[in-house]
Each structure stands twice: as structure tokens, then as C-alpha cells.
Scaffold this active site. Structure first.
Site, mmCIF file in Angstrom:
data_model
loop_
_atom_site.group_PDB
_atom_site.id
_atom_site.type_symbol
_atom_site.label_atom_id
_atom_site.label_comp_id
_atom_site.label_asym_id
_atom_site.label_seq_id
_atom_site.Cartn_x
_atom_site.Cartn_y
_atom_site.Cartn_z
ATOM 1 N N ARG A 60 6.939 5.136 11.511
ATOM 2 C CA ARG A 60 5.739 4.574 12.147
ATOM 3 C C ARG A 60 5.609 3.065 11.953
ATOM 4 O O ARG A 60 4.497 2.523 11.950
ATOM 5 C CB ARG A 60 4.472 5.243 11.615
ATOM 6 C CG ARG A 60 4.321 6.669 12.055
ATOM 7 C CD ARG A 60 3.097 7.329 11.477
ATOM 8 N NE ARG A 60 3.027 8.683 11.977
ATOM 9 C CZ ARG A 60 2.052 9.135 12.761
ATOM 10 N NH1 ARG A 60 1.057 8.368 13.109
ATOM 11 N NH2 ARG A 60 2.073 10.365 13.179
ATOM 12 N N ASP A 221 -12.910 -13.474 3.172
ATOM 13 C CA ASP A 221 -14.100 -13.813 3.951
ATOM 14 C C ASP A 221 -15.341 -13.497 3.124
ATOM 15 O O ASP A 221 -15.249 -12.796 2.120
ATOM 16 C CB ASP A 221 -14.123 -13.035 5.276
ATOM 17 C CG ASP A 221 -14.039 -11.537 5.068
ATOM 18 O OD1 ASP A 221 -12.971 -11.054 4.650
ATOM 19 O OD2 ASP A 221 -15.054 -10.858 5.269
#
Ligand code: HPA
Length: 251
Positions: A60, A221
Site C-alpha cells: 500500500r 502548528d
């Protein structure tokens, strides 16, 4: 086939790879594994911080590598974002590959004024709103907690380099985009310092399998100020986090 479908693989039994989502053979993954969410981060770490890295999985496009750091074997495995995703990789690392020490390296959003952009954060514990622990514990409230040994080693390593990490409880949330934009304030009121999306599951699984785990994060952030780091700032903070994580991994 039974083992492939159920994930109940035993070393050597399936001949080829041992678990559903990680295509490594027995012995290809080190006992100490770093866990970035971003698979390309795993590639970057392997290529820039490890000697002789060998890719053992790309199922994946979630990449995993094993290499050497100061002569000792260390792996770095992408986990994807969020608790359901990290749960799959960490379950397989602990159950099928005998990983003993798992260190998440990632970013987190500050929810306190005194936790600044680029700060290094050690997650002593991880509160969570996750459905996973609600399912697992049937409404009881479990306290996912870091390995004290790894936490102390990471702290000592950072301090010896002149860095002062922030240590405290993180929040591992199932939701990046919450319905209520002020949702984080309740966690902050009760002493949590930053938000991310994986540590609670890592710590819960480490406890279940009697392994060591730690989350080492940099603040990317701030939900308090609305600021976010630039790419260049993230890189410097990232290098600091990597040094602490790698020294802790091989300690
Ligand atoms: N929320 C959840 N996870 C995060 C954040 C955030 O603001 N920043 C970095 N990881």
C-alpha cells in the site's frame, strides 16, 4: 491461507512474508522501530539517518526500512495517519515481528500558549476521544502511558544536547476536522499540551504486549495562535527530534 486471512502467522510457517500489511520476512525488522505517520518520512529517515538501509515492505506504499544507526539495527516503518491505521501496523510489529521498542516520530498541534512552534514534545501520556479504546474497554477509561525508561532516556538525551523538551499529556484524537473548532479547549483546561492522532493506540498496544513505547513530537502548528511552521523550520526541528529518537532507540 488461513494464516494469511486471519493474521495468525507464525515465524517461518508461511515461508514468505509474515503479516497482512507488512511484507517483511522473519528477522528483517529490528527490535527497535521508529514510526513516522508519513511513509515518505520513513524513506527520508532511512536514506538520511541510517547506514545501509534496506526496504522490507511497500505494501500500500506504506514503506518500511531497516538499517544501522551507530552500528545498531533500527527500523523505520510508516504507519499512516490516525488510530485505526497505526493500530494495524503496531499490532503486526508487536505480534508477528517481535518488536520490543516502538517510538513514534511525528508532528502535533499545540493547545497551550507556553508550547511553541518547533518545540520538542515528549508524550508522557495520551488522552483520547478514540472509538478504539471505547470499543476495547467497553466504556471504562484507560490511561495510555509512555514507557518511563524511554521517556527518561529521551529526556536525558535532549537535555544533554541543550534542548529542553516539553513533557506532558497529549491528546490523540480521531478527528482532524472537528465539528466544534473549540473542542481542544477542554483538553487544554485539563492540562494536555498538544494534539495528534496516534499515541494513545501505540501506548495501549505496548501495554497489552508488554513492550516499550514513546511518542516524540515536534510542534508543527498552534491551535492557540493559528500559526504553522514553514517547511524550513520543520526540517530543523525534525533533525532534533530524529537525534533524540535514534539515541533512545539504541539505548
Ligand atoms: N490536530 C491533530 N493532529 C495534528 C495537528 C492538529 O492540529 N497538528 C499536527 N498533528
Amino acid at each position: 491461507m488461513y494464516y494469511i486471512l486471519t493474521g495468525l502467522h507464525r515465524p517461518g510457517e508461511k515461508g514468505d512474508t509474515m503479516s497482512i500489511h507488512i511484507a517483511a520476512k522473519a528477522g528483517e525488522i529490528a527490535e527497535a522501530v521508529l514510526l513516522p505517520g508519513d511513509p515518505l518520512r520513513a524513506k527520508f529517515v532511512a536514506e538520511n539517518f541510517l547506514d545501509n538501509p534496506v526496504k522490507y515492505t511497500d505494501v500500500r506504499n506504506i514503506l518500511g526500512y531497516t538499517g544501522l544507526y551507530k552500528g545498531k539495527r533500527v527500523s523505520v516503518q510508516g504507519t499512516g495517519m490516525g488510530i485505526p491505521s497505526i493500530s494495524i501496523y503496531v499490532n503486526e510489529l508487536f505480534r508477528e515481528y517481535g518488536v520490543k521498542r516502538a517510538i513514534r516520530i511525528g508532528t502535533a498541534g499545540s493547545i497551550r500558549e507556553d508550547v511553541h512552534l518547533r518545540d520538542l514534545v515528549l508524550a508522557m501520556s495520551a488522552c483520547t476521544d478514540s472509538g478504539a479504546n471505547n470499543i476495547r474497554f467497553g466504556g471504562r477509561s484507560y490511561a495510555p502511558t509512555a514507557s518511563f525508561n524511554l521517556l527518561k532516556t529521551a529526556w536525558d538525551t535532549a537535555v544533554s544536547k541543550g534542548w529542553q523538551p516539553k513533557v506532558g499529556s497529549l491528546v490523540s484524537s480521531d478527528m482532524f476536522y472537528t465539528e466544534d473548532p473549540n473542542d481542544w479547549k477542554l483538553w487544554a483546561k485539563f492540562g494536555c499540551i498538544a494534539l495528534e492522532m496516534e499515541c494513545a493506540e501505540l501506548y495501549t498496544l505496548a501495554a497489552k504486549y508488554n513492550r516499550e513505547a514513546l511518542g516524540i513530537m515536534t510542534i508543527s502548528d498552534s491551535l492557540v495562535s493559528g500559526e504553522a511552521t514553514s517547511a524550513e523550520e520543520r526540517q530543523t526541528a525534525f533533525t532534533r527530534m530524529m537525534e533524540v529518537a535514534l539515541e533512545t532507540a539504541i539505548s
